[in-house]
Design an enzyme around this catalytic site. Structure first.
Site, short mmCIF file in Angstrom:
data_model
loop_
_atom_site.label_atom_id
_atom_site.label_comp_id
_atom_site.label_asym_id
_atom_site.label_seq_id
_atom_site.Cartn_x
_atom_site.Cartn_y
_atom_site.Cartn_z
N ASP A 1 -3.92 3.21 13.78
CA ASP A 1 -3.08 3.82 12.76
C ASP A 1 -3.58 5.24 12.50
O ASP A 1 -4.38 5.77 13.27
CB ASP A 1 -3.02 2.96 11.50
CG ASP A 1 -4.35 2.87 10.75
OD1 ASP A 1 -5.30 3.62 11.10
OD2 ASP A 1 -4.44 2.07 9.80
N ARG B 1 0.84 -1.19 0.00
CA ARG B 1 0.00 0.00 0.00
C ARG B 1 0.88 1.25 0.00
O ARG B 1 1.53 1.55 0.99
CB ARG B 1 -0.94 0.01 1.20
CG ARG B 1 -1.82 1.27 1.25
CD ARG B 1 -3.03 1.12 2.16
NE ARG B 1 -2.71 1.09 3.57
CZ ARG B 1 -3.62 1.20 4.55
NH1 ARG B 1 -4.90 1.34 4.25
NH2 ARG B 1 -3.26 1.15 5.81
#
Length: 540
Positions: A453, A169
């Site tokens: 996150d 990603r």
């Protein structure tokens, strides 16, 4: 007279790193520079379009499926490309940053897929950007091991047949990489992460029987997916591998993208692998886009907005139907629980919740789901094994029973839950603790037994902002005000100081994190992304 040679890509304000010459080769940097020249102008146009669309939502307080792409949605004949063997079974995916220990543990975890993250689970220090690339290349050549300096425990890769397939990603379109510049202009972080990884590993991965596979974050429209498709086409030609080798899974983590799922798959159809349904970034996007929409768009505490909330269920059911109609994988959300080494009762309750969540996803037709910790892999695996058996996926389950109207996706007021004072306290606590770790270079952080996150910090600060601007009154009679947020933040700072001790407190970035959280939570001008002002303060 011949045309002047293109300006080279420059490395700016960056301390030399061990083995950086393996990643930052002249040929790789030339490729990244070419990506920048070709695609950054269009990226800039699309970022401007985001702002225009946000202004339109502020004016209308609504969204709808696009009339101009109705023909794509109505055409039942098109499908995405057939899945490569390495991506056909995705029943459990583990996520995490690309530090050396995580790289080994994730590949060894028993999950089918590892989302190797340069985005929300990784603070974009120059070291994380470059060394993460080194670690992935080492993993593919099996030149990777790690010994924990504290415990002395050693980590090494299992046999190739037991390793997870990597889906990398890169950063979202909105973030730049300040350490790489062309003509004094910063290169988009997305093109840096993609470019370096693709250039060094595309052929190597093909030789291993896999390929360059990507998760695409923060996408807001099918036009942004079209840009990624153009990047893939150019990149495959540039290094001389067949068109269609790249595969991309798009995170549907913005409310605008939820109205363009079919169009996103269509734009990427030769390179599309699937769509993913997240939660925190999706809720953050709803707050961001509908922050002028009044009381009916006020979200309750983040933990009260589960995937069974009516508007979240509309989103996930539509995603499954859309993916399977077009031959793509539908990937479910994150189980973020981090098991406690001290409290088995906490683990027991949490594992039951994880099982119920994964049972629901498998039952709804998802082909796989995410976990944040290796201990959760067997739980998620059992849920999907029970439904899939020996089949690699359930794309044949078309979910033609699902019918979602445009209004269903933004029916936030269908929830009975209301914001609570404890919810405000939690948002402040988690926001400060996460931002402090991020400023130290950590993107995946265990807080209160959950792996958090950057999306966590985004929804936390967005809820503080929304509740204050909506004049929310809590169950204890207190009103959400800037003064109350400052008071709670000051108390949390004092609690942290007492919890970790004066020396550790002084060595951290606690005051800085406190100030930054209040800045993005209280400023009248809502920052599009917390990570933009935070990046200006990130050292290294």
């Amino acid at each position: 007279m011949s045309a002047p040679a293109p300006s080279p890509l420059a490395i700016v304000d960056a301390e030399p790193l061990p083995r950086q010459e393996e990643v930052l080769t002249d040929a790789a940097l030339a490729f990244v520079a070419e990506l920048h020249r070709r695609f950054t102008p269009r990226r800039d146009e699309l970022l401007a379009r985001r702002a225009e669309r946000r202004a339109e939502i502020a004016r209308t307080s609504t969204l709808d499926f696009l009339p101009e792409t109705a023909a794509i949605r109505a055409d039942d004949s098109w499908r995405v490309a057939e899945s490569p063997a390495a991506l056909n079974d995705r029943r459990v995916e583990i996520t995490g940053p690309t530090d050396r220990k995580m790289t080994i543990n994730a590949l060894n975890s028993g999950a089918k897929i590892w989302l190797a993250d340069f985005e929300d689970a990784s603070a974009p220090t120059w070291e994380n950007v470059v060394v993460g690339q080194v670690n992935l290349a080492d993993a593919y050549s099996r030149n990777i091991d790690f010994t924990d300096p504290t415990s002395g425990k050693s980590y090494a890769l299992k046999a190739d047949s037991e390793l997870a397939t990597v889906v990398m990603r890169p950063r979202g379109w909105h973030l730049n990489e300040r350490h790489l510049q062309v003509d004094g202009e910063q290169v988009p972080g997305a093109l840096v992460d993609f470019g370096l990884y693709f250039f060094h590993n595309a052929q190597r991965l093909l030789d291993l029987g896999k390929g360059p596979y990507f998760y695409l974050p923060k996408t807001e429209s099918h036009l942004e997916a079209r840009l990624w498709n153009e990047v893939f086409v150019f990149a495959q030609d540039y290094v001389g591998i067949p068109q269609g080798t790249v595969r991309a899974t798009v995170l549907i983590e913005t409310i605008t993208a939820a109205y363009e799922m079919e169009e996103i798959l269509y734009e990427l159809r030769d390179h599309a692998s699937g769509l993913n349904a997240g939660r925190w970034d999706y809720l953050f996007s709803i707050v961001k886009n509908f922050r002028d929409g009044g009381a009916k768009f006020v979200l309750p505490d983040r933990n009260a907005v589960t995937m069974t909330a009516p508007f979240m269920r509309a989103y996930t059911e539509l995603l499954v139907r859309t993916c399977h109609k077009r031959g793509a994988h539908a990937i479910g959300g994150m189980a973020a629980f981090i098991p406690s080494r001290r409290d088995e009762e906490v683990n027991k309750v949490a594992f039951e919740k994880v099982k119920a969540d994964k049972d629901r996803e498998a039952g709804d037709g998802f082909d796989g789901s995410w976990v944040a910790h290796p201990d959760l892999v067997p739980i998620a695996l059992a849920s999907f094994d029970a439904v899939l058996g020996d089949r690699p996926n359930q794309k044949d389950r078309l979910r033609e029973d699902v019918h979602v109207e445009a209004a269903d996706l933004i029916a936030v007021d269908s929830l009975k839950a209301r914001p609570t004072y404890d919810g405000l306290v939690n948002a402040v606590q988690v926001g400060i603790r996460y931002i402090e770790a991020w400023l130290r270079g950590l993107g995946a952080v265990a807080i209160f037994n959950l792996m958090e996150d950057a999306a966590t910090a985004e929804i936390s600060r967005s809820q503080i902002w929304q509740w204050i601007n909506a004049d929310v009154e809590f169950e204890n009679g207190e009103k959400a005000t800037p003064e109350l947020a400052r008071k709670i933040a000051a108390e949390e700072l004092a609690n942290i100081r007492a919890e970790i001790g004066e020396e550790a407190f002084a060595a951290g970035h606690w005051q800085q994190a406190h100030d930054l959280l209040l800045q993005v939570s209280l400023d009248a001008d809502y920052a599009d992304f917390l990570t933009l002002p935070a990046y200006e303060q990130l050292k290294g």
